[in-house]
Design a protein around this motif. Sequence first.
Motif: not given
Length: 240
Positions: A9-10, A77, A113-114, A92, A111, A85
């Motif tokens: 999730y991004v 990814s 959050y990931l 990322l 971005i 990632y």
Amino acid sequence: RQRTQTTIYVSVMLTRPQIPQVTASFNSIPYWIAESIKIGDTDINPLGGINAWVVDKQSVEHGGYGSLVNLILKVRSIRDRTGVYLFRNKPLAVGSTIDLRLQNTQVTGYITYLGTEKPVEKMVQLLVRMRARGVEPFVAESAKVGSELKDDKGTVLAKIIDKRVSMAEVRSDVSTLGVARVSSDLTRRDLEVTVQLLAKKKESSYYFLDTSKVKVNDWLYIPFPGEAANAPIILVEEMK
């Protein structure tokens, strides 16, 4: 590459495109771009595989220029040996940018959050009091009790619940006496508004629309439909 492929999730805050002769906040995008993005939109590679898809979207009007748009994506990814990632062979990372080619538009965003889990934010209702000194009378008039700022889902993000207007105070120091003399400016107004604010809580700090920290003495900008509120905060309380 297939063995190291993973879905994460991004969260992405979209940034405005470089449009000539347009001056606006870095994260205020034209409304026609905001409206062209739908939940379920996908970024597809030349072989027909899905690189990423939109699982959630929040859009908020931001004055006359455009909207603030935050997306939550599922991204396919590649994870390298160091645990980084990769998306289209680009790392990322929180704070870096990501480029998306969706069905109806191409956008870029930061971005925020990931991770392997969908982000879950703790939202709280705050009571925030703001005071603007020496504003034009029409600005004081335009602030209406009951005015609401909503996102595209109808969620109320901010609502004016109280308002006080008075003649603008002018303070001048009288150095020989060591005191301040207070007079009134009949052409200006002091405006105080109390706002019920939906904010994100991170530990002991509060954030509004992922762009403003909500704390006493800091300025807060709220783009109400009638007239934006932009003033220093004099009180912050978490509502029970």
